[in-house]
Write a protein that holds these residues in place. Sequence first.
Motif, PDB file in Angstrom:
ATOM      1  N   GLU A 239      13.938 -19.717  43.422  1.00 18.12           N
ATOM      2  CA  GLU A 239      14.173 -20.956  43.937  1.00 18.12           C
ATOM      3  C   GLU A 239      14.989 -22.111  42.923  1.00 18.12           C
ATOM      4  OE1 GLU A 239      10.426 -22.138  45.253  1.00 18.12           O
ATOM      5  OE2 GLU A 239      10.031 -20.368  46.198  1.00 18.12           O
ATOM      6  N   ARG A 240      15.498 -21.575  42.037  1.00 14.28           N
ATOM      7  CA  ARG A 240      16.127 -22.334  41.091  1.00 14.28           C
ATOM      8  C   ARG A 240      17.441 -22.876  41.841  1.00 14.28           C
ATOM      9  NH1 ARG A 240      17.706 -18.408  36.248  1.00 14.28           N
ATOM     10  NH2 ARG A 240      18.259 -17.046  38.261  1.00 14.28           N
ATOM     11  N   SER A 241      17.824 -24.237  41.193  1.00 15.85           N
ATOM     12  CA  SER A 241      19.200 -24.867  41.740  1.00 15.85           C
ATOM     13  C   SER A 241      20.353 -23.934  41.438  1.00 15.85           C
ATOM     14  CB  SER A 241      19.410 -26.288  41.191  1.00 15.85           C
ATOM     15  OG  SER A 241      19.587 -26.210  39.709  1.00 15.85           O
ATOM     16  N   GLU A 242      20.494 -23.274  40.383  1.00 12.62           N
ATOM     17  CA  GLU A 242      21.565 -22.537  40.087  1.00 12.62           C
ATOM     18  C   GLU A 242      21.629 -20.971  40.614  1.00 12.62           C
ATOM     19  OE1 GLU A 242      18.771 -22.352  36.498  1.00 12.62           O
ATOM     20  OE2 GLU A 242      19.297 -23.348  37.963  1.00 12.62           O
ATOM     21  N   ALA A 243      20.467 -20.735  41.619  1.00  6.89           N
ATOM     22  CA  ALA A 243      20.455 -19.391  42.016  1.00  6.89           C
ATOM     23  C   ALA A 243      21.721 -18.971  42.900  1.00  6.89           C
ATOM     24  CB  ALA A 243      19.214 -19.366  42.792  1.00  6.89           C
ATOM     25  N   ASN A 244      22.200 -17.872  42.738  1.00  5.14           N
ATOM     26  CA  ASN A 244      23.417 -17.381  43.310  1.00  5.14           C
ATOM     27  C   ASN A 244      22.897 -16.773  44.625  1.00  5.14           C
ATOM     28  OD1 ASN A 244      25.479 -15.880  44.236  1.00  5.14           O
ATOM     29  ND2 ASN A 244      26.347 -15.369  42.403  1.00  5.14           N
ATOM     30  N   PRO A 245      23.478 -17.290  45.752  1.00  4.10           N
ATOM     31  CA  PRO A 245      23.154 -16.755  47.254  1.00  4.10           C
ATOM     32  C   PRO A 245      23.372 -15.513  47.336  1.00  4.10           C
ATOM     33  CG  PRO A 245      24.939 -18.480  47.145  1.00  4.10           C
ATOM     34  CD  PRO A 245      24.453 -18.336  45.973  1.00  4.10           C
ATOM     35  N   LEU A 246      24.272 -14.832  46.701  1.00  2.00           N
ATOM     36  CA  LEU A 246      24.829 -13.529  46.680  1.00  2.00           C
ATOM     37  C   LEU A 246      23.746 -12.305  46.157  1.00  2.00           C
ATOM     38  CD1 LEU A 246      28.494 -13.597  46.358  1.00  2.00           C
ATOM     39  CD2 LEU A 246      27.373 -13.714  48.594  1.00  2.00           C
ATOM     40  N   THR A 247      22.945 -12.870  45.349  1.00  2.00           N
ATOM     41  CA  THR A 247      22.043 -12.122  44.430  1.00  2.00           C
ATOM     42  C   THR A 247      21.113 -11.069  45.268  1.00  2.00           C
ATOM     43  OG1 THR A 247      22.183 -13.545  42.765  1.00  2.00           O
ATOM     44  CG2 THR A 247      20.256 -11.792  42.521  1.00  2.00           C
ATOM     45  N   VAL A 248      20.624 -11.639  46.434  1.00  2.00           N
ATOM     46  CA  VAL A 248      19.565 -10.842  47.038  1.00  2.00           C
ATOM     47  C   VAL A 248      20.234  -9.791  48.073  1.00  2.00           C
ATOM     48  CG1 VAL A 248      17.916 -11.093  49.223  1.00  2.00           C
ATOM     49  CG2 VAL A 248      17.760 -12.569  47.218  1.00  2.00           C
ATOM     50  N   ALA A 249      21.531 -10.548  48.446  1.00  2.00           N
ATOM     51  CA  ALA A 249      22.404  -9.421  49.264  1.00  2.00           C
ATOM     52  C   ALA A 249      22.929  -8.111  48.537  1.00  2.00           C
ATOM     53  CB  ALA A 249      23.496 -10.034  50.147  1.00  2.00           C
ATOM     54  N   THR A 250      23.378  -8.364  47.386  1.00  2.86           N
ATOM     55  CA  THR A 250      24.103  -7.222  46.469  1.00  2.86           C
ATOM     56  C   THR A 250      22.875  -6.559  46.194  1.00  2.86           C
ATOM     57  OG1 THR A 250      25.290  -9.000  45.713  1.00  2.86           O
ATOM     58  CG2 THR A 250      25.222  -6.976  44.592  1.00  2.86           C
ATOM     59  N   ALA A 251      21.728  -7.044  45.738  1.00  3.09           N
ATOM     60  CA  ALA A 251      20.218  -6.145  45.188  1.00  3.09           C
ATOM     61  C   ALA A 251      19.954  -5.348  46.537  1.00  3.09           C
ATOM     62  CB  ALA A 251      19.204  -7.082  44.859  1.00  3.09           C
ATOM     63  N   ARG A 252      20.074  -5.713  47.730  1.00  2.00           N
ATOM     64  CA  ARG A 252      19.629  -4.987  48.709  1.00  2.00           C
ATOM     65  C   ARG A 252      20.715  -3.799  49.234  1.00  2.00           C
ATOM     66  NH1 ARG A 252      16.898  -9.196  52.929  1.00  2.00           N
ATOM     67  NH2 ARG A 252      14.946  -9.807  51.486  1.00  2.00           N
ATOM     68  N   LEU A 253      21.984  -4.255  48.983  1.00  2.00           N
ATOM     69  CA  LEU A 253      22.786  -3.219  49.015  1.00  2.00           C
ATOM     70  C   LEU A 253      22.996  -2.095  48.066  1.00  2.00           C
ATOM     71  CD1 LEU A 253      26.202  -5.544  49.865  1.00  2.00           C
ATOM     72  CD2 LEU A 253      25.208  -3.709  51.341  1.00  2.00           C
TER      73      LEU A 253
END
Length: 213
Positions: free
Chosen positions: A137-151
């Motif tokens: 929930e950090r302001s600098e969190a990359n929105p692609l991280t979760v999707a990439t980890a799931r891939l």
Amino acid sequence: MSKMKELTSCAALLIDQVASRHTDRTQNHPRILAAIETINTKIPALDPLRVTVGDEIQAVYETLGDALRASHHIRANLFGEVELRFGIGLGDVEVIDAERGIQDGSAWWRARAAIEEIEQLAAEPGTAGLRTGIRDERSEANPLTVATARLVDTQLFRLRPGAREALRSLLAGLDNQTAAKLAGITPSANSQRIINNDLRTLAEAIETLGQLP
């Protein structure tokens, strides 16, 4: 056990075994301990990987990337032996009882929520391969991280044992000849495993995730 008292920005990593009630925990435990020892020597942690209550494992890392590196490497070390699920939470960690290893804080709340969420998602059709939950929930969190980890999870789930073995060697930085010798196959056969399963691309994605702040 580390001597930290409170950390205001870190990554808590929570690990449990998939379907642990249907596995031989007596047989798996020494394998898990050996994998933990290997990862703790490779990846620096604020509080190293350790077994806690039941079949759970936990650690605290300085960055999300370090937590993801640890999760991918312990998973690779236990390919074909123990199936693991991961929850990573970003936030603060407070040591409540250093002697007993009891910790609290928003990072742990989020790690718990992340692992519960990924367990539920993996029970749904079409997402059986998901193993890594992330709450950042950090302001600098990359929105692609979760999707990439799931891939990455999905690709790992689909690999056959031989390809998983080849990936483990890639992640360990072994050359093709050494990897082939460990697998009991020819260097040419190991190269084919890497090529046919796009393992260099997968390894690159895993290594890139491991560099996240």
